[in-house]
Each structure stands twice: as C-alpha cells, then as structure tokens.
Design a protein around this motif. Structure first.
Motif, PDB file in Angstrom:
ATOM      1  N   THR A 119     -15.579  13.817  17.175  1.00  9.63           N
ATOM      2  CA  THR A 119     -15.830  13.376  18.546  1.00  9.63           C
ATOM      3  C   THR A 119     -14.734  13.907  19.464  1.00  9.63           C
ATOM      4  O   THR A 119     -13.577  14.012  19.066  1.00  9.63           O
ATOM      5  CB  THR A 119     -15.881  11.846  18.640  1.00  9.63           C
TER       6      THR A 119
ATOM      7  N   THR B 107     -13.188   8.536  29.440  1.00 12.55           N
ATOM      8  CA  THR B 107     -14.100   7.733  28.620  1.00 12.55           C
ATOM      9  C   THR B 107     -13.346   6.978  27.536  1.00 12.55           C
ATOM     10  O   THR B 107     -13.573   5.783  27.313  1.00 12.55           O
ATOM     11  CB  THR B 107     -15.177   8.635  27.982  1.00 12.55           C
TER      12      THR B 107
ATOM     13  N   VAL C 103     -15.917   5.956  20.281  1.00 10.93           N
ATOM     14  CA  VAL C 103     -15.716   7.241  20.954  1.00 10.93           C
ATOM     15  C   VAL C 103     -14.436   7.936  20.502  1.00 10.93           C
ATOM     16  O   VAL C 103     -14.255   9.131  20.748  1.00 10.93           O
ATOM     17  CB  VAL C 103     -15.708   7.094  22.493  1.00 10.93           C
TER      18      VAL C 103
ATOM     19  N   GLN D 260     -19.405  20.557  24.751  1.00  9.98           N
ATOM     20  CA  GLN D 260     -20.359  19.683  25.439  1.00  9.98           C
ATOM     21  C   GLN D 260     -21.771  20.045  24.988  1.00  9.98           C
ATOM     22  O   GLN D 260     -22.181  21.203  25.077  1.00  9.98           O
ATOM     23  CB  GLN D 260     -20.264  19.865  26.961  1.00  9.98           C
TER      24      GLN D 260
ATOM     25  N   SER E 108     -23.134  14.972  25.503  1.00 10.74           N
ATOM     26  CA  SER E 108     -22.147  14.289  24.664  1.00 10.74           C
ATOM     27  C   SER E 108     -21.048  15.285  24.299  1.00 10.74           C
ATOM     28  O   SER E 108     -21.168  16.490  24.556  1.00 10.74           O
ATOM     29  CB  SER E 108     -22.791  13.686  23.412  1.00 10.74           C
ATOM     30  N   PHE E 109     -19.987  14.780  23.680  1.00  7.51           N
ATOM     31  CA  PHE E 109     -18.759  15.559  23.551  1.00  7.51           C
ATOM     32  C   PHE E 109     -18.276  15.592  22.108  1.00  7.51           C
ATOM     33  O   PHE E 109     -18.212  14.569  21.440  1.00  7.51           O
ATOM     34  CB  PHE E 109     -17.659  14.946  24.429  1.00  7.51           C
TER      35      PHE E 109
ATOM     36  N   TRP F 221     -14.555  13.035  23.253  1.00  9.35           N
ATOM     37  CA  TRP F 221     -14.887  12.506  24.575  1.00  9.35           C
ATOM     38  C   TRP F 221     -13.729  12.708  25.548  1.00  9.35           C
ATOM     39  O   TRP F 221     -12.569  12.768  25.140  1.00  9.35           O
ATOM     40  CB  TRP F 221     -15.254  11.021  24.470  1.00  9.35           C
TER      41      TRP F 221
ATOM     42  N   ARG G  61     -17.423   8.903  33.383  1.00  4.39           N
ATOM     43  CA  ARG G  61     -17.383  10.364  33.230  1.00  4.39           C
ATOM     44  C   ARG G  61     -16.707  11.017  34.436  1.00  4.39           C
ATOM     45  O   ARG G  61     -17.016  12.141  34.805  1.00  4.39           O
ATOM     46  CB  ARG G  61     -18.797  10.924  33.026  1.00  4.39           C
TER      47      ARG G  61
END
Length: 394
Positions: free
Chosen positions: A81, A87, A97, A359, A337-338, A83, A188
C-alpha cells in the motif's frame, strides 16, 4: 535513476517543482470533468496505459488499463500500500491504509466476520429497515425540499454507528458525524497544514474524532472492569476482545484507527452511491418503472406473517442489483487507489522504479470503450448475464 533506467520509464511529465501534476488533477475534478486529467496524458503520449507524473509529493506511475491494475493489485511481492501522506495521517497510521500485509490480513479477517455473512446481515436488517423507513417518513413530513445527500449521509451514518458502536447515544453520533464530514474533505488533499487548506481542517476533525472514540473506549473498558455488560456485541467490543495466537491484544490507538477507517468508508461511500443510483433512476423513467415493479412483485410475495424484508427477498432483486453495479461502474466512489513498488518492476513493458508510488485509475478502466461499449451511457442491462473479466470491474 541513471540514463538506462530513465529511458525505460513510462511516457509523461513531472510537472511543476513540488506541485507536480496536482494542479491539473484538482482542476479536472473541480471542473466536474474528472476524465480530463487522464485524457490529457492519452492525447499527448498515446494509449500506453501507464504514465509518469509527480503526485501527492511523490514520483508516481499512473496505471489506467485493466491488465495493469490487475497485475499491481495481485502482486504482493512487488507492491505494498502507498496511500498519500494526508490519507495516512487522517485515517491513522495503525489502520489498513498503512498496515503491513500480514497484520492487514489478520485484522481484516477479525473485523470482516461481524459485518458479513448471512447471520450478521440478518441481525442488522431490522435496524436498517426501521432507520430507512423512519428517515423516509421524516423527509416526507418535512413539508418542503430536503438536501438529499446530507440526509442520506445522516441515515447511513446512523446504520454504520449502530454496527460499530452499538449503544452510542444521539450526542455521540452527532459529534462523530460532524467530524467525519470535515475529515473527508481532506482525505485526498495535498498535505499542507496551513490556514485555509482542507488538510488543516481535517486534522482538527481527526483530533475531535479520536477524543470521542477514546471516551467511548474508556467507558467500555471501565464497564468491563466492573463486570458490566452492555448487551449486544458490536465492532468495538470485538476489537477490545481480539487477541492473536501469542495473546497480544490491540491497543487503543489500533482500535481507534480501525474504527475511523471503517466508519468513514461505510458512511461516505454508502451515502454517495445511494444518491447517484437515485439520480440515475430519476433521469431514466423506464428504468425507474422496471425497478419499482420488481420491488412491488417482491412485496406481494412476502407472507403476511413476515415482518420486514429478509435476505431471501434481497436475493430476488436482480434488476436492482444491475442498477447498483452500473452506478458503481459509472460513478466509482473509489476512482483511484495507491500502491508503492518494493523493487524495480515492469508493467505494460515500462519500468516502475523501486520506491515510486503507483496510482490505479479504476475510473479509466470503467470508462474504457473497449471494455464497456458506450461507457458514458447508464445501462443496467449491460450486466444481464455478464460476469466481468478479472480487473475490469474494480
């Protein structure tokens, strides 16, 4: 990177110093034309499916095809992940996250059971039914217009709070709802902690949220110490009781961050997608009539001895299910999503260097005419007898 690795990067541009591509990104979404951002890359660099930019303070590769998204999402060795800072700070560093893979899997397994499955959903249905019915009556009795999204979010929040914080009183629920609304505005945003920026207000909202949840948590722990039970078991109770094979329990920070994440995700996504499904049905009277007829047929089939709807009734809602899937495709609440590369890896023949963010542009997949013909048209029947190929419905 060196010239050899740099030559293998995807096409694109890194934009302005520090800001990168963020102004263009924000401008596209504020304009109401979110597809304009990726369209500008396609127009300048062709349909390569991957592009490079500088987003959320990091060098980033944008992935816009079903195959590319599937590869990045499925390869847990090459990607973790990733993010944005905003976030992670707002949802919490101990939430999904930012959690390591093994811990993520453990907590997800622990928290999924009480909110999924036949028994769990059957238990929630009476409360959901009462909440929706009373909300509809209140809107009808209002005597004028109501702000629909605000009311929907209020309704879904009551349901989510009941599932995760069973006995929360009205004052606690209102305090949580106000803070969550402000928190979401900064989710975001660029992580700029200065007056006037969304991120600063969202940080304040998180501090208020943590204070409210900590207060509830302290009350629960105090009641347990006295041997007092609150009756039903909700998500907070389950998180307090949870322990791994070594007997380690979650600390308060972990419990609060997991709750912040779940409450925000359930509240925002449910309210917005219900609003859009309603809008699309209002814009298409023939579809509205078909959806309504299906509901009326189900109501006629319910025996007089049955109170409210059951899961068996929901499973008869085939056309409504298609309406919901088409709404999710066309609106796609989680449009991106990241992830982050743990090593050099190739996607669509282009290099994603170790440490770069990725991304995944779900919206680009859903609006690709090669995947979904006439993608801007709202057409629930495209889902009739259709099982989407892996990676095409995210």
């Amino acid at each position: 990177l060196g010239s050899a690795r740099r030559a293998r990067l995807p096409p694109g541009e890194m934009g302005w110093p520090l800001v990168g591509g963020m102004w263009a990104f924000l401008r596209a979404f504020k304009s109401g034309k979110p597809d304009a951002f990726i369209a500008s890359f396609v127009r300048r660099f062709g349909r390569t499916g991957v592009y490079r930019s500088f987003m959320f303070s990091s060098p980033t590769v944008l992935v816009t095809t079903a195959e590319g998204c599937k590869q990045v999402l499925m390869d847990d060795d090459a990607f973790v992940t990733g993010w944005p800072k905003a976030t992670v700070a707002l949802v919490g560093p101990r939430s999904f996250v930012a959690m390591p893979y093994d811990e993520h899997r453990r907590i997800r397994k622990l928290t999924a059971a009480p909110i999924n499955g036949f028994d769990a959903l059957t238990g929630y249905l009476p409360f959901i039914n009462r909440t929706v019915t009373s909300s509809l009556r209140a809107w009808a009795d209002h005597g004028g217009s109501v702000e629909f999204l605000t009311e929907l979010r209020r309704m879904t929040f009551k349901i989510i709070v009941q599932i995760f914080l069973g006995g929360a009183d009205q004052a606690t629920t209102r305090a949580l709802e106000r803070s969550y609304t402000e928190l979401n505005y900064g989710m975001r945003a660029m992580a700029i902690n200065l007056p006037g920026f969304a991120y600063r207000g969202a940080l304040r909202a998180r501090r208020r949220l943590v204070a409210v949840l900590q207060g509830v948590l302290d009350e629960r722990r105090a009641a347990r110490a006295k041997g007092v039970s609150g009756g039903g078991v909700d998500m907070m109770d389950r998180l307090i009781e949870a322990q791994d094979e070594r007997g380690r329990r979650l600390d308060d920070d972990e419990i609060i961050d997991v709750l912040v994440m779940y409450l925000n995700a359930g509240h925002e996504s449910s309210g917005h997608i219900t609003m859009w499904a309603t809008v699309f049905l209002q814009e298409n009277p023939d579809m509205f009539a078909r959806a309504k007829a299906e509901q009326e047929a189900i109501m006629r089939s319910i025996p007089s001895s049955q109170r409210g709807l059951t899961l068996r009734d929901f499973r008869k809602m085939e056309y409504l299910s298609q309406v919901i899937d088409e709404t999710l495709r066309l609106v796609n609440i989680s449009f991106v999503s990241f992830r982050q590369a743990t090593r050099d890896v190739f996607v669509n023949g282009y290099l994603i260097p170790k440490g770069w963010k990725v991304q995944l542009w779900y919206r680009s997949v859903h609006m690709d005419p090669q995947v979904y013909p006439d993608p801007t048209k709202f057409d629930p029947l495209r889902w009739e007898g259709h099982s989407p190929r892996a990676g095409t419905f995210l």
